[in-house]
Design a protein around this motif. Sequence first.
Motif, PDB file in Angstrom:
ATOM      1  N   ARG A  44     -45.503  19.786 -20.535  1.00 39.83           N
ATOM      2  CA  ARG A  44     -46.429  18.832 -19.838  1.00 39.83           C
ATOM      3  C   ARG A  44     -45.827  17.428 -19.481  1.00 39.83           C
ATOM      4  NH1 ARG A  44     -50.296  18.112 -16.585  1.00 39.83           N
ATOM      5  NH2 ARG A  44     -52.243  16.644 -17.642  1.00 39.83           N
ATOM      6  N   ILE A  45     -44.913  16.824 -20.252  1.00 38.14           N
ATOM      7  CA  ILE A  45     -44.280  15.564 -19.936  1.00 38.14           C
ATOM      8  C   ILE A  45     -43.293  15.936 -18.552  1.00 38.14           C
ATOM      9  CG2 ILE A  45     -42.439  13.958 -20.499  1.00 38.14           C
ATOM     10  CD1 ILE A  45     -44.976  13.668 -21.939  1.00 38.14           C
ATOM     11  N   VAL A  46     -42.701  16.845 -18.667  1.00 37.66           N
ATOM     12  CA  VAL A  46     -41.968  17.254 -17.318  1.00 37.66           C
ATOM     13  C   VAL A  46     -42.936  17.503 -15.849  1.00 37.66           C
ATOM     14  CG1 VAL A  46     -40.637  19.174 -15.955  1.00 37.66           C
ATOM     15  CG2 VAL A  46     -40.132  18.508 -18.424  1.00 37.66           C
ATOM     16  N   GLU A  47     -44.058  17.898 -16.245  1.00 37.98           N
ATOM     17  CA  GLU A  47     -44.912  18.015 -15.258  1.00 37.98           C
ATOM     18  C   GLU A  47     -45.273  16.661 -14.459  1.00 37.98           C
ATOM     19  OE1 GLU A  47     -49.511  19.984 -15.280  1.00 37.98           O
ATOM     20  OE2 GLU A  47     -47.837  21.626 -15.643  1.00 37.98           O
ATOM     21  N   LEU A  48     -45.814  15.804 -15.691  1.00 40.02           N
ATOM     22  CA  LEU A  48     -46.485  14.617 -15.215  1.00 40.02           C
ATOM     23  C   LEU A  48     -45.367  13.651 -14.647  1.00 40.02           C
ATOM     24  CD1 LEU A  48     -48.526  14.104 -18.383  1.00 40.02           C
ATOM     25  CD2 LEU A  48     -49.276  14.362 -16.485  1.00 40.02           C
ATOM     26  N   LEU A  49     -44.052  13.583 -15.100  1.00 41.63           N
ATOM     27  CA  LEU A  49     -42.998  12.751 -14.519  1.00 41.63           C
ATOM     28  C   LEU A  49     -42.733  13.305 -13.166  1.00 41.63           C
ATOM     29  CD1 LEU A  49     -40.839  12.247 -17.685  1.00 41.63           C
ATOM     30  CD2 LEU A  49     -42.685  10.771 -16.500  1.00 41.63           C
ATOM     31  N   THR A  50     -42.482  14.763 -13.040  1.00 40.77           N
ATOM     32  CA  THR A  50     -42.210  15.188 -11.768  1.00 40.77           C
ATOM     33  C   THR A  50     -43.030  14.853 -10.716  1.00 40.77           C
ATOM     34  OG1 THR A  50     -42.898  17.418 -12.231  1.00 40.77           O
ATOM     35  CG2 THR A  50     -40.334  16.762 -12.408  1.00 40.77           C
ATOM     36  N   GLY A  51     -44.464  15.128 -11.153  1.00 41.16           N
ATOM     37  CA  GLY A  51     -45.595  14.915 -10.262  1.00 41.16           C
ATOM     38  C   GLY A  51     -45.795  13.242  -9.853  1.00 41.16           C
ATOM     39  N   GLY A  52     -45.349  12.426 -11.050  1.00 45.79           N
ATOM     40  CA  GLY A  52     -45.300  11.154 -10.650  1.00 45.79           C
ATOM     41  C   GLY A  52     -44.132  10.340  -9.892  1.00 45.79           C
ATOM     42  N   GLY A  53     -43.293  11.199  -9.309  1.00 42.59           N
ATOM     43  CA  GLY A  53     -42.062  10.896  -8.614  1.00 42.59           C
ATOM     44  C   GLY A  53     -40.907  10.435  -9.324  1.00 42.59           C
ATOM     45  N   VAL A  54     -40.824  10.706 -10.442  1.00 41.58           N
ATOM     46  CA  VAL A  54     -39.800  10.345 -11.165  1.00 41.58           C
ATOM     47  C   VAL A  54     -38.401  11.357 -10.941  1.00 41.58           C
ATOM     48  CG1 VAL A  54     -38.684  10.422 -13.553  1.00 41.58           C
ATOM     49  CG2 VAL A  54     -40.888   9.571 -13.217  1.00 41.58           C
ATOM     50  N   ARG A  55     -37.108  10.890 -10.804  1.00 43.25           N
ATOM     51  CA  ARG A  55     -36.004  11.351 -10.455  1.00 43.25           C
ATOM     52  C   ARG A  55     -35.598  12.397 -11.223  1.00 43.25           C
ATOM     53  NH1 ARG A  55     -31.645   6.994  -8.487  1.00 43.25           N
ATOM     54  NH2 ARG A  55     -33.167   5.799  -8.892  1.00 43.25           N
ATOM     55  N   THR A  56     -35.417  13.733 -10.854  1.00 47.72           N
ATOM     56  CA  THR A  56     -35.174  14.767 -12.000  1.00 47.72           C
ATOM     57  C   THR A  56     -33.834  15.419 -11.471  1.00 47.72           C
ATOM     58  OG1 THR A  56     -37.426  15.422 -12.017  1.00 47.72           O
ATOM     59  CG2 THR A  56     -36.023  16.918 -12.780  1.00 47.72           C
ATOM     60  N   LEU A  57     -32.943  15.324 -12.726  1.00 52.30           N
ATOM     61  CA  LEU A  57     -31.682  16.114 -12.665  1.00 52.30           C
ATOM     62  C   LEU A  57     -31.838  17.458 -13.370  1.00 52.30           C
ATOM     63  CD1 LEU A  57     -28.380  16.041 -12.372  1.00 52.30           C
ATOM     64  CD2 LEU A  57     -28.779  15.105 -14.463  1.00 52.30           C
TER      65      LEU A  57
END
Length: 65
Positions: A44-57
Motif C-alpha cells: 500500500r505504501i509503495v502504491e501511494l508513493l509511486t502514485g504521488g510521484g516519488v522517485r523509485t529505484l
Amino acid sequence: DCRERFELAAGALRLAVGASRRTTFYSFTCPRCGTAVRKPAGERIVELLTGGGVRTLRLHTGLRS
C-alpha cells in the motif's frame, strides 16, 4: 530520532523496491534534525508513493545470463 511531525514533498522521498519486504523501503532526511530515516514499505505504501510521484529505484537481486 527527534520524532517531529512534518510533511515532505515527493522530491524529498526515495523509494526502493526489492524482491522482498526486507528490501523494500522508503527513505528521507529529517528536515528538523538532519537524520537519515529509512522505513519499511508494504504494498500500500509503495502504491501511494509511486502514485504521488516519488522517485523509485528497482533493486535487482541477481544477474541474468
